[in-house]
Write a protein that holds these residues in place. Sequence first.
Motif, PDB file in Angstrom:
ATOM      1  N   UNK A   1      79.860  38.812  -9.152  1.00 40.63           N
ATOM      2  CA  UNK A   1      80.455  37.684  -9.869  1.00 40.63           C
ATOM      3  C   UNK A   1      80.940  36.597  -8.910  1.00 40.63           C
ATOM      4  N   UNK A   2      81.151  36.948  -7.653  1.00 39.28           N
ATOM      5  CA  UNK A   2      81.583  35.963  -6.665  1.00 39.28           C
ATOM      6  C   UNK A   2      80.446  35.533  -5.733  1.00 39.28           C
ATOM      7  N   UNK A   3      79.243  36.029  -6.004  1.00 43.27           N
ATOM      8  CA  UNK A   3      78.092  35.686  -5.167  1.00 43.27           C
ATOM      9  C   UNK A   3      77.205  34.699  -5.898  1.00 43.27           C
ATOM     10  N   UNK A   4      76.506  33.885  -5.131  1.00 44.26           N
ATOM     11  CA  UNK A   4      75.506  33.023  -5.769  1.00 44.26           C
ATOM     12  C   UNK A   4      74.093  33.497  -5.447  1.00 44.26           C
ATOM     13  N   UNK A   5      74.016  34.555  -4.620  1.00 45.91           N
ATOM     14  CA  UNK A   5      72.703  35.105  -4.302  1.00 45.91           C
ATOM     15  C   UNK A   5      72.831  36.598  -4.034  1.00 45.91           C
ATOM     16  N   UNK A   6      71.708  37.286  -4.162  1.00 41.17           N
ATOM     17  CA  UNK A   6      71.628  38.724  -3.917  1.00 41.17           C
ATOM     18  C   UNK A   6      70.161  39.034  -3.632  1.00 41.17           C
ATOM     19  N   UNK A   7      69.880  40.306  -3.394  1.00 39.16           N
ATOM     20  CA  UNK A   7      68.503  40.745  -3.187  1.00 39.16           C
ATOM     21  C   UNK A   7      68.247  41.932  -4.109  1.00 39.16           C
ATOM     22  N   UNK A   8      67.107  41.910  -4.780  1.00 37.39           N
ATOM     23  CA  UNK A   8      66.689  42.971  -5.684  1.00 37.39           C
ATOM     24  C   UNK A   8      65.508  43.708  -5.059  1.00 37.39           C
ATOM     25  N   UNK A   9      65.569  45.034  -5.075  1.00 33.80           N
ATOM     26  CA  UNK A   9      64.421  45.867  -4.733  1.00 33.80           C
ATOM     27  C   UNK A   9      63.959  46.484  -6.042  1.00 33.80           C
ATOM     28  N   UNK A  10      62.771  46.080  -6.497  1.00 31.76           N
ATOM     29  CA  UNK A  10      62.235  46.522  -7.789  1.00 31.76           C
ATOM     30  C   UNK A  10      60.808  46.965  -7.580  1.00 31.76           C
ATOM     31  N   UNK A  11      60.538  48.230  -7.927  1.00 35.91           N
ATOM     32  CA  UNK A  11      59.200  48.804  -7.781  1.00 35.91           C
ATOM     33  C   UNK A  11      58.636  48.574  -6.378  1.00 35.91           C
ATOM     34  N   UNK A  12      59.496  48.731  -5.367  1.00 41.54           N
ATOM     35  CA  UNK A  12      59.069  48.638  -3.984  1.00 41.54           C
ATOM     36  C   UNK A  12      58.998  47.234  -3.414  1.00 41.54           C
ATOM     37  N   UNK A  13      59.320  46.225  -4.213  1.00 35.24           N
ATOM     38  CA  UNK A  13      59.241  44.827  -3.749  1.00 35.24           C
ATOM     39  C   UNK A  13      60.650  44.232  -3.651  1.00 35.24           C
ATOM     40  N   UNK A  14      60.937  43.626  -2.521  1.00 33.12           N
ATOM     41  CA  UNK A  14      62.231  42.986  -2.261  1.00 33.12           C
ATOM     42  C   UNK A  14      62.148  41.513  -2.667  1.00 33.12           C
ATOM     43  N   UNK A  15      63.124  41.064  -3.478  1.00 32.31           N
ATOM     44  CA  UNK A  15      63.115  39.694  -3.984  1.00 32.31           C
ATOM     45  C   UNK A  15      64.507  39.080  -3.892  1.00 32.31           C
TER      46      UNK A  15
ATOM     47  N   UNK B   1      76.539  40.932  -0.997  1.00 28.47           N
ATOM     48  CA  UNK B   1      77.597  40.959   0.023  1.00 28.47           C
ATOM     49  C   UNK B   1      78.948  41.241  -0.628  1.00 28.47           C
ATOM     50  N   UNK B   2      79.741  42.056   0.037  1.00 28.76           N
ATOM     51  CA  UNK B   2      81.086  42.359  -0.434  1.00 28.76           C
ATOM     52  C   UNK B   2      81.955  41.112  -0.395  1.00 28.76           C
TER      53      UNK B   2
END
Length: 168
Positions: free
Chosen positions: A107-121, A66-67
């Motif tokens: 740097x101001x977030x405590x969470x994010x989402x990663x899309x790696x090799x087709x899997x969202x985490x 998130x921005x």
Amino acid sequence: APCWPPGKGSAVNPLRPVAIRIGALPWLPRYSRPIIAVDKTIQRVTRGKLTLLKIADLPSLALTVRGRKTGEPHTTPLLCVPHDGGWLVVGSNWGHPKPPVWALNLSEADEAVVLFEGHRTPVSVRVAEGEERERLWPELLKTWPNYDLYARRTDRTLPVFVLTPEPE
């Protein structure tokens, strides 16, 4: 099929050293916007299964965070280093004096989402500092030796982010 890390059960992709060499070119940052736009298009069309970096057998992910000003989610394709079941990413911006916007947001977030090799985490986020950063830096250089070059190009310390999968 690409194998990560390189040299573990497969021949090294000949495009990998070419990508590393291109990544060292001093004029490359001027073309970051179109390069990222092409990469985002490839990722969208392939649902995250193919990226420009993956073509060169380099690990990559799409990071959604998130921005810090808008609160809106922004997704950026990034080189990454798989590490301890999660990922490391570096806010290098090719050694530009200003950090990349995604790194400021992260740097101001405590969470994010990663899309790696087709899997969202979903992932937790923290910045590696001190001894931990010093220990991780050589691991990062094994994947992308240009981080040392980028660090020399700027006065800022390149942040190393540790992205850890959230328990399900």
